[in-house]
Design a protein around this motif. Structure first.
Motif, PDB file in Angstrom:
ATOM      1  N   LYS A  92       0.815  -1.221   0.000  1.00  0.00           N
ATOM      2  CA  LYS A  92       0.000   0.000   0.000  1.00  0.00           C
ATOM      3  C   LYS A  92       0.845   1.265   0.000  1.00  0.00           C
ATOM      4  O   LYS A  92       0.463   2.278  -0.580  1.00  0.00           O
ATOM      5  CB  LYS A  92      -0.949   0.011   1.202  1.00  0.00           C
ATOM      6  CG  LYS A  92      -2.142  -0.913   1.034  1.00  0.00           C
ATOM      7  CD  LYS A  92      -3.287  -0.528   1.932  1.00  0.00           C
ATOM      8  CE  LYS A  92      -3.885   0.804   1.554  1.00  0.00           C
ATOM      9  NZ  LYS A  92      -5.119   1.098   2.306  1.00  0.00           N
ATOM     10  N   THR A 142      -0.675   3.988  -9.501  1.00  0.00           N
ATOM     11  CA  THR A 142      -2.048   4.316  -9.904  1.00  0.00           C
ATOM     12  C   THR A 142      -2.253   5.793 -10.191  1.00  0.00           C
ATOM     13  O   THR A 142      -2.980   6.154 -11.118  1.00  0.00           O
ATOM     14  CB  THR A 142      -3.038   3.883  -8.819  1.00  0.00           C
ATOM     15  OG1 THR A 142      -2.720   4.563  -7.592  1.00  0.00           O
ATOM     16  CG2 THR A 142      -2.969   2.384  -8.586  1.00  0.00           C
ATOM     17  N   ALA A 151      -6.849   6.519  -8.111  1.00  0.00           N
ATOM     18  CA  ALA A 151      -7.151   6.341  -6.685  1.00  0.00           C
ATOM     19  C   ALA A 151      -8.553   6.837  -6.360  1.00  0.00           C
ATOM     20  O   ALA A 151      -9.295   6.197  -5.596  1.00  0.00           O
ATOM     21  CB  ALA A 151      -6.114   7.077  -5.841  1.00  0.00           C
ATOM     22  N   HIS A 178     -11.052   4.312  -7.724  1.00  0.00           N
ATOM     23  CA  HIS A 178     -11.067   3.113  -6.887  1.00  0.00           C
ATOM     24  C   HIS A 178     -11.922   3.332  -5.639  1.00  0.00           C
ATOM     25  O   HIS A 178     -12.735   2.468  -5.265  1.00  0.00           O
ATOM     26  CB  HIS A 178      -9.645   2.745  -6.458  1.00  0.00           C
ATOM     27  CG  HIS A 178      -8.819   2.150  -7.550  1.00  0.00           C
ATOM     28  ND1 HIS A 178      -7.455   2.022  -7.467  1.00  0.00           N
ATOM     29  CD2 HIS A 178      -9.166   1.640  -8.750  1.00  0.00           C
ATOM     30  CE1 HIS A 178      -6.991   1.458  -8.567  1.00  0.00           C
ATOM     31  NE2 HIS A 178      -8.018   1.211  -9.360  1.00  0.00           N
ATOM     32  N   ILE A 208      -6.556  -0.950  -1.685  1.00  0.00           N
ATOM     33  CA  ILE A 208      -6.728   0.344  -2.343  1.00  0.00           C
ATOM     34  C   ILE A 208      -6.475   1.472  -1.328  1.00  0.00           C
ATOM     35  O   ILE A 208      -6.468   1.265  -0.131  1.00  0.00           O
ATOM     36  CB  ILE A 208      -8.128   0.512  -2.954  1.00  0.00           C
ATOM     37  CG1 ILE A 208      -9.220   0.487  -1.864  1.00  0.00           C
ATOM     38  CG2 ILE A 208      -8.383  -0.551  -4.002  1.00  0.00           C
ATOM     39  CD1 ILE A 208     -10.570   0.890  -2.364  1.00  0.00           C
TER      40      ILE A 208
END
Length: 423
Positions: free
Chosen positions: A389, A396, A401, A404, A423
């Motif tokens: 993480k 990304t 983000a 997501h 995520i």
């Protein structure tokens, strides 16, 4: 409860409220309805073989184990599909398919202990990815219990279908953050009748990586193309006495239908090349590769990573890993699903430590950034979980983000499904 609270990583688990050992979809529905009503986090789990911390318990959660949902509900040789529950062991599905001349193509190294549900959650890959793709490529449809207990069926039983958004693809690889998979319709393939296996030893890891590029470029269409470095081979030899030569720095194991002569010839820089003459010899060679992770676990605790880069830059990625290990004085044992550029640098550290020392994290950071700079990705098959993480934003970016988080809000507005992961 402790045995259900962690996966195969060193990540310290939180303390769960309890564990549900689901045996049916109705058990999962009841659990999610209760958890939604009381706003209790739920961490879905399969066999606990994950390597990214994705199935690690969080404080105050219910761990929802799907390991007892082991039914193969249907296996249709005519349609070349199977409908399976998430607790089915990957190798058991493959064996059931082979009774009909078929096979289940996804083949993670942990196939004898990992479950289909865990494979779906992480979009697992494995040894045959170079030809057959990852789990998503063999998944046609899903039965999913949503955060509020509703049941959703996605996808289809047919080989083709484009109705609506691809919700099946969305759930595969979502690491239990969007719903709990209770059944999957998966694609089976015709099992090859004759396989040839090549094992080649090299005095240079870069030469082995170059042979990978040559085999793929020549159009050999291998179904397996696996690479192991000296550190990995030494760990296996110390354990199983495989007769490792002092000059061997890398081993390449390749498998394809038909003749192996062309693949063997393309390993021109190899110091030794062997071609299997029987299925038993082939199984023995592949068995060496399957021993890799267990052999490294004997050396200490392991931070197992799985960066993936374009095949054309695999030699550069391999060289970078070697340089990083030397620069920081860190033991890195590397294996690779080399045919698809998926590299597993395993950072080994002392067993008594609560987490990797700073030099290991620094080395891992450099490996991740190098993979991204080469046009690659942070994870090819293990998932993000908790371990990756801290690097997720590097790949990304802010727009992805935000999207997501928006998707997460639609499927899990109370944020009770595997919170803090992926995520």
């Amino acid at each position: 409860m402790d045995s259900y609270a962690r996966d195969r990583t060193f990540v310290p688990p939180g303390r769960p409220l309890g564990v549900v050992l689901a045996q049916s979809r109705d058990d999962v529905v009841a659990t999610m309805r209760w958890a939604s009503e009381h706003r209790v986090p739920v961490v879905p789990r399969g066999a606990g073989t994950g390597l990214a911390g994705g199935a690690t318990a969080v404080d105050g959660c219910v761990v929802l184990s799907l390991a007892r949902m082991t039914a193969i509900r249907e296996l249709s040789p005519q349609d070349e599909i199977a409908v399976v529950e998430p607790g089915v062991i990957t190798a058991d599905l493959d064996r059931a398919a082979r009774e009909h001349g078929l096979m289940y193509a996804p083949d993670p190294s942990s196939y004898e202990i990992s479950t289909i549900g865990g494979n779906l959650a992480t979009n697992a890959g494995g040894l045959r990815c170079v030809k057959y793709g990852v789990t998503r490529d063999s998944t046609l449809g899903l039965e999913v219990v949503l955060a509020d207990g509703r049941v959703l069926n996605t996808g289809r039983r047919t080989m083709k279908g484009v109705t609506g958004y691809d919700l099946t693809g969305l759930f595969v690889g979502s690491e239990g953050t969007l719903g709990v998979i209770t059944a999957a319709t998966v694609r089976l393939r015709r099992a090859p009748r004759e396989m040839a296996t090549v094992a080649a030893e090299f005095t240079s890891l870069r030469d082995a990586a170059a042979a990978v590029s040559a085999i793929v470029a020549a159009g050999c269409q291998p179904s397996m193309l696996e690479l192991m470095d000296r550190t990995t081979l030494q760990a296996i030899d110390d354990w199983k006495n495989i007769g490792l030569e002092p000059s061997t720095r890398a081993m390449l194991i390749a498998q394809a239908e038909g003749s192996a002569d062309e693949m063997a010839a393309l390993c021109g820089a190899a110091s030794f090349v062997a071609v299997s003459s029987t299925p038993e010899e082939a199984a023995e060679l592949i068995g060496i590769r399957r021993l890799a992770y267990q052999a490294k676990e004997r050396l200490g605790q392991c931070l197992v990573e799985d960066v993936c880069v374009p095949r054309s830059v695999l030699p550069e990625m391999i060289t970078t890993i070697e340089e990083v290990a030397a620069r920081h004085g860190v033991m890195i044992a590397t294996v690779a699903h080399a045919g698809d550029g998926n590299v597993h640098p395993v950072f080994v550290f002392d067993r008594g430590l609560a987490e990797p020392p700073e030099e290991v994290w620094t080395a891992a950071d450099e490996v991740f950034r190098a993979a991204l700079d080469l046009g690659g990705t942070l994870t090819g098959e293990h998932g993000v979980g908790l371990l990756k993480k801290r690097w997720l934003g590097l790949e990304t970016g802010p727009v992805a983000a935000e999207l997501h988080q928006g998707i997460k809000q639609v499927f899990d507005p109370l944020n009770i499904l595997n919170p803090g992961k992926a995520i």
